[in-house]
Structures are given as C-alpha cells and as structure tokens.
Write a protein that holds these residues in place. Structure first.
Motif, PDB file in Angstrom:
ATOM      1  N   ALA A   1       1.226  -1.361  -0.061  1.00  0.00           N
ATOM      2  CA  ALA A   1       0.024   0.003   0.524  1.00  0.00           C
ATOM      3  C   ALA A   1       0.817   1.470  -0.060  1.00  0.00           C
ATOM      4  O   ALA A   1       0.036   2.456  -0.188  1.00  0.00           O
ATOM      5  N   ARG A   2       1.866   1.318  -0.168  1.00  0.00           N
ATOM      6  CA  ARG A   2       3.036   2.745  -0.955  1.00  0.00           C
ATOM      7  C   ARG A   2       2.417   2.952  -1.517  1.00  0.00           C
ATOM      8  O   ARG A   2       2.069   3.159  -2.421  1.00  0.00           O
TER       9      ARG A   2
ATOM     10  N   LYS B   1       0.117  -5.928   5.652  1.00  0.00           N
ATOM     11  CA  LYS B   1       0.373  -4.691   4.419  1.00  0.00           C
ATOM     12  C   LYS B   1       1.176  -3.469   4.647  1.00  0.00           C
ATOM     13  O   LYS B   1       2.011  -2.908   6.009  1.00  0.00           O
TER      14      LYS B   1
ATOM     15  N   ASN C   1       2.818  -0.406   4.553  1.00  0.00           N
ATOM     16  CA  ASN C   1       2.510   1.393   4.665  1.00  0.00           C
ATOM     17  C   ASN C   1       4.119   2.067   3.778  1.00  0.00           C
ATOM     18  O   ASN C   1       3.952   3.302   2.838  1.00  0.00           O
ATOM     19  N   ASP C   2       4.990   1.660   4.482  1.00  0.00           N
ATOM     20  CA  ASP C   2       6.235   2.121   3.687  1.00  0.00           C
ATOM     21  C   ASP C   2       7.159   1.323   3.873  1.00  0.00           C
ATOM     22  O   ASP C   2       7.208   0.591   4.807  1.00  0.00           O
TER      23      ASP C   2
ATOM     24  N   ASP D   1       6.869   0.519   7.919  1.00  0.00           N
ATOM     25  CA  ASP D   1       5.618   0.686   8.920  1.00  0.00           C
ATOM     26  C   ASP D   1       4.354   0.212   8.254  1.00  0.00           C
ATOM     27  O   ASP D   1       4.135  -0.320   6.795  1.00  0.00           O
ATOM     28  N   MET D   2       4.399  -1.013   8.866  1.00  0.00           N
ATOM     29  CA  MET D   2       3.648  -1.920   8.577  1.00  0.00           C
ATOM     30  C   MET D   2       2.461  -2.505   9.284  1.00  0.00           C
ATOM     31  O   MET D   2       2.541  -3.059  10.689  1.00  0.00           O
ATOM     32  N   GLU D   3       1.368  -3.069   9.125  1.00  0.00           N
ATOM     33  CA  GLU D   3       0.244  -3.978  10.009  1.00  0.00           C
ATOM     34  C   GLU D   3       0.047  -5.353   9.547  1.00  0.00           C
ATOM     35  O   GLU D   3       0.366  -5.900   8.550  1.00  0.00           O
TER      36      GLU D   3
ATOM     37  N   ASP E   1       0.865  -3.579  14.628  1.00  0.00           N
ATOM     38  CA  ASP E   1       1.588  -2.799  13.199  1.00  0.00           C
ATOM     39  C   ASP E   1       2.971  -2.753  13.965  1.00  0.00           C
ATOM     40  O   ASP E   1       3.354  -3.000  14.933  1.00  0.00           O
TER      41      ASP E   1
ATOM     42  N   ASN F   1       6.153   0.521  13.145  1.00  0.00           N
ATOM     43  CA  ASN F   1       6.352   1.407  12.869  1.00  0.00           C
ATOM     44  C   ASN F   1       8.313   1.999  13.122  1.00  0.00           C
ATOM     45  O   ASN F   1       7.433   2.287  14.727  1.00  0.00           O
TER      46      ASN F   1
END
Length: 175
Positions: A42-43, A89, A91-92, A111-113, A127, A129
């Motif tokens: 999702a980046r 997921k 994120n970064d 950064d993940m979930e 998550d 970070n």
C-alpha cells in the motif's frame, strides 16, 4: 586529471544499482505456526530506492516487493499452517544511509500492519513503525539484507506472541 577521475567515479557511484535479496538467509522460524497468505503493498511510491545524503539509488529486485516478502517468509516456515493465516499490509518500506562521526550508518525503516484472516474478515494482530540501523558498514548490500533479515526474524516472533492476545471482537471487513 585526478579530479576528473574522482568526478567520474562519484557520478558512477550515484547511479549504481544495489541488489536487494530478501533470501539473504532463512529466518529462524523453527516452531512458527503461521502462514502468510497475502502481502499488500500500500505504499504511495512503488519505486524501491536507497536514499543517501547525496543521491538516490535504485534497489534491484527479482519481482514486486509484496511477492518477494511473502515468498521469503513462507520459504522459511516449517509448515503451511491453515489455522493462523496472516495478511501483511506494507505502508512504507525504505532503506538509506547517513554519515555519523565519519562512519556510515545504514538504516531500514518500515511501517506495516498485520492481520489474521478469519471466515468473517480480518482481526488486527498489530503494527510496526520502526527503524533499524547498522554502523561501520563495509558492504552496502550485505548491510541492507542483514538489516532486513533481522527485522523480519524478530517481527515474526512478535506476531506469534500477539496472536495469543488478539481481540476477537475487533473484526475488520475484507474491503
């Protein structure tokens, strides 16, 4: 002439490619009871780069980041567990370096979930970070891949612990 050679060397360095190899070595997941069924990238920026103080270099991979990570984790797992199916997921996901007291510091930020798939949707496991660092670097590729390995090795242990304390009432729909 000496400055011209130095300038050519520096310009070559700024455009050099770095190989990202998540299969640096297998993770230490001897007793893990999970299976990563999906990794969602999702980046916002899908480019995979290495950021340093004076340049941005492309990280070369053998495929999309989400598939590389999914295969990397599952190839290290001892069994394909149907009970604890995990979705990750992203994120970064960034690598970079900086100078600190005349020494190179390589960093890896993520950064993940994490979610557990159920019949009715997903349960959030947790998550992350976090930024990991390595100092006194001789080989950039080895440092990147070692940082990546260390993060996943520790994180998957945390996921397994968090699965025991998951809030079963906090169901998230698949959308």
């Amino acid at each position: 002439m000496k400055y011209l050679i130095l300038l050519l060397f520096l310009s070559f360095q700024s455009f050099a490619q770095i190989n990202f190899n998540p299969y640096f070595k297998k993770l230490n997941l001897v007793t893990s009871k999970i299976n990563v069924i999906k990794v969602i990238d999702a980046r916002i920026d899908k480019d995979f780069t290495f950021i340093s103080q004076d340049s941005v270099q492309k990280l070369e991979t053998n495929g999309p980041l989400n598939l590389l990570i999914q295969d990397f984790i599952n190839s290290s797992l001892p069994i394909n567990n149907k009970k604890n199916q995990i979705v990750i997921k992203i994120n970064d996901y960034q690598f970079g370096s900086r100078m600190e007291e005349k020494k190179t510091v390589v960093w890896f930020y993520t950064d993940m979930e994490f979610f557990k798939k159920t019949d009715n949707g997903y349960l959030k496991i947790g998550d992350i970070n976090d930024c990991k660092e390595a100092k006194n670097i001789d080989n950039l590729e080895i440092a990147i891949n070692r940082l990546h390995w260390k993060l996943w090795n520790n994180m998957l242990d945390d996921i397994e612990v968090n699965l025991k304390h998951i809030n079963k009432n906090a169901l998230i729909e698949e959308k």
